[in-house]
Design a protein around this motif. Sequence first.
Motif, PDB file in Angstrom:
ATOM      1  N   ASN A   1       0.823  -1.215   0.000  1.00  0.00           N
ATOM      2  CA  ASN A   1       0.000   0.000   0.000  1.00  0.00           C
ATOM      3  C   ASN A   1       0.854   1.260   0.000  1.00  0.00           C
ATOM      4  OD1 ASN A   1      -2.246  -1.628   0.084  1.00  0.00           O
ATOM      5  ND2 ASN A   1      -2.386  -1.551   2.318  1.00  0.00           N
ATOM      6  N   GLU A   2       1.888   1.255   0.857  1.00  0.00           N
ATOM      7  CA  GLU A   2       2.804   2.394   0.914  1.00  0.00           C
ATOM      8  C   GLU A   2       3.494   2.583  -0.422  1.00  0.00           C
ATOM      9  OE1 GLU A   2       3.556   5.011   2.892  1.00  0.00           O
ATOM     10  OE2 GLU A   2       1.692   4.238   3.767  1.00  0.00           O
TER      11      GLU A   2
ATOM     12  N   LEU B   1      -5.528   3.874   1.160  1.00  0.00           N
ATOM     13  CA  LEU B   1      -5.344   3.035  -0.024  1.00  0.00           C
ATOM     14  C   LEU B   1      -5.079   1.619   0.444  1.00  0.00           C
ATOM     15  CD1 LEU B   1      -4.876   2.755  -3.121  1.00  0.00           C
ATOM     16  CD2 LEU B   1      -2.472   3.152  -2.664  1.00  0.00           C
ATOM     17  N   ASN B   2      -5.835   0.704  -0.069  1.00  0.00           N
ATOM     18  CA  ASN B   2      -5.645  -0.689   0.292  1.00  0.00           C
ATOM     19  C   ASN B   2      -5.708  -1.546  -0.971  1.00  0.00           C
ATOM     20  OD1 ASN B   2      -5.268  -2.838   2.039  1.00  0.00           O
ATOM     21  ND2 ASN B   2      -7.458  -3.246   2.134  1.00  0.00           N
ATOM     22  N   VAL B   3      -4.551  -2.110  -1.325  1.00  0.00           N
ATOM     23  CA  VAL B   3      -4.460  -2.924  -2.540  1.00  0.00           C
ATOM     24  C   VAL B   3      -4.345  -4.388  -2.129  1.00  0.00           C
ATOM     25  CG1 VAL B   3      -3.129  -3.347  -4.646  1.00  0.00           C
ATOM     26  CG2 VAL B   3      -3.248  -1.039  -3.703  1.00  0.00           C
ATOM     27  N   ASN B   4      -5.318  -5.177  -2.544  1.00  0.00           N
ATOM     28  CA  ASN B   4      -5.282  -6.603  -2.251  1.00  0.00           C
ATOM     29  C   ASN B   4      -5.123  -7.360  -3.573  1.00  0.00           C
ATOM     30  OD1 ASN B   4      -5.968  -9.275  -1.874  1.00  0.00           O
ATOM     31  ND2 ASN B   4      -7.361  -8.817  -0.175  1.00  0.00           N
TER      32      ASN B   4
ATOM     33  N   ASN C   1     -14.783   7.813  -2.062  1.00  0.00           N
ATOM     34  CA  ASN C   1     -14.316   6.475  -1.723  1.00  0.00           C
ATOM     35  C   ASN C   1     -14.681   5.561  -2.883  1.00  0.00           C
ATOM     36  OD1 ASN C   1     -13.873   7.739   0.652  1.00  0.00           O
ATOM     37  ND2 ASN C   1     -15.275   6.476   1.869  1.00  0.00           N
ATOM     38  N   ALA C   2     -13.723   4.778  -3.307  1.00  0.00           N
ATOM     39  CA  ALA C   2     -14.006   3.859  -4.412  1.00  0.00           C
ATOM     40  C   ALA C   2     -13.508   2.470  -4.055  1.00  0.00           C
ATOM     41  CB  ALA C   2     -13.340   4.348  -5.697  1.00  0.00           C
ATOM     42  N   ALA C   3     -14.341   1.475  -4.280  1.00  0.00           N
ATOM     43  CA  ALA C   3     -13.955   0.080  -4.077  1.00  0.00           C
ATOM     44  C   ALA C   3     -13.992  -0.624  -5.430  1.00  0.00           C
ATOM     45  CB  ALA C   3     -14.901  -0.584  -3.089  1.00  0.00           C
ATOM     46  N   PHE C   4     -12.827  -0.987  -5.921  1.00  0.00           N
ATOM     47  CA  PHE C   4     -12.713  -1.656  -7.221  1.00  0.00           C
ATOM     48  C   PHE C   4     -12.637  -3.168  -7.013  1.00  0.00           C
ATOM     49  CE2 PHE C   4     -10.837   2.519  -7.821  1.00  0.00           C
ATOM     50  CZ  PHE C   4     -11.266   2.905  -9.075  1.00  0.00           C
ATOM     51  N   GLU C   5     -13.461  -3.903  -7.753  1.00  0.00           N
ATOM     52  CA  GLU C   5     -13.387  -5.368  -7.749  1.00  0.00           C
ATOM     53  C   GLU C   5     -12.886  -5.801  -9.117  1.00  0.00           C
ATOM     54  OE1 GLU C   5     -14.133  -7.460  -5.359  1.00  0.00           O
ATOM     55  OE2 GLU C   5     -15.376  -6.286  -3.968  1.00  0.00           O
TER      56      GLU C   5
END
Length: 245
Positions: free
Chosen positions: A38-39, A100-103, A151-155
């Motif tokens: 994320n960083e 920011l959170n990238v999974n 806020n956006a949540a991308f799938e």
Amino acid sequence: MSSTYTFILSLLLFVGFSSSKKIPPYLTLCSRHDPNLNECVKNAVEQLRPHLALGVPELLLPPMDPLVLPEAGLSSGDNFKASFKNIQIYYANEFRIDNLNVNLDKYHIDLELSFPRLRILSQYNIDGRILVLQLHGHGPADGNFTDVSANAAFEGELKSKKGKEYITIKSVKVDLKIGKPFFQFENIFNGNEELNVQTNKIINENVVDIIDELRPVIDKTVTDFAIGIVSRVFNRFSFDELFPK
Ligand SMILES: *[C@@H]1O[C@H](CO)[C@@H](O)[C@H](O)[C@H]1NC(C)=O
């Protein structure tokens, strides 16, 4: 809300870019195994930031100051029609990344941005009734926004194309917060300056309700725009190219 809105947004802004398919040299890519992914991605965005105003052709990112949308329109049945041309959005490149959170196991990205200020100039054409207002006019429009956050949540999912794997965006959920903007529509009563001043006053007094009324349209526009931008990058570069092992 009984009215149904339709919206057309032309994304011609991307046309005309042609460039080599290369990651810009100033951008440090993130390994998909980076324990601080994320960083790392945040830092990559900061590396891009000085270039965002004029655009990053390699990533198909359009200029962001101003961000130019040729046209947007909305209507509500037969009662209300508005169109906006030559829309110029200033200061979008000043966004802050609040979260920011990238999974990359689930191809899921959560992003929280805030925009300290935005200014939107356009040529408007409005005809019809919204809330208590009967409007009819065309001319320059100017709007200043503070306290906008998104806020956006991308799938996403991974898809193969010509032997390479690409992230494709399946869906995005956007939650947009718009503070209290201030608008100025010139010539909204086709030349009657007194009514013009009054109408702008009423619009600004009711702006929160007007935005609520138009919210489905605004949300859809921002969602389509977010998908457009992110998909362009993910379609252009494979998963391996963007997030090396
Ligand atoms: C928006 O802000 C700019 C200054 O940043 C100002 O010149 C302009 O008049 C403002 N527009 C409106 C509609 O208040």
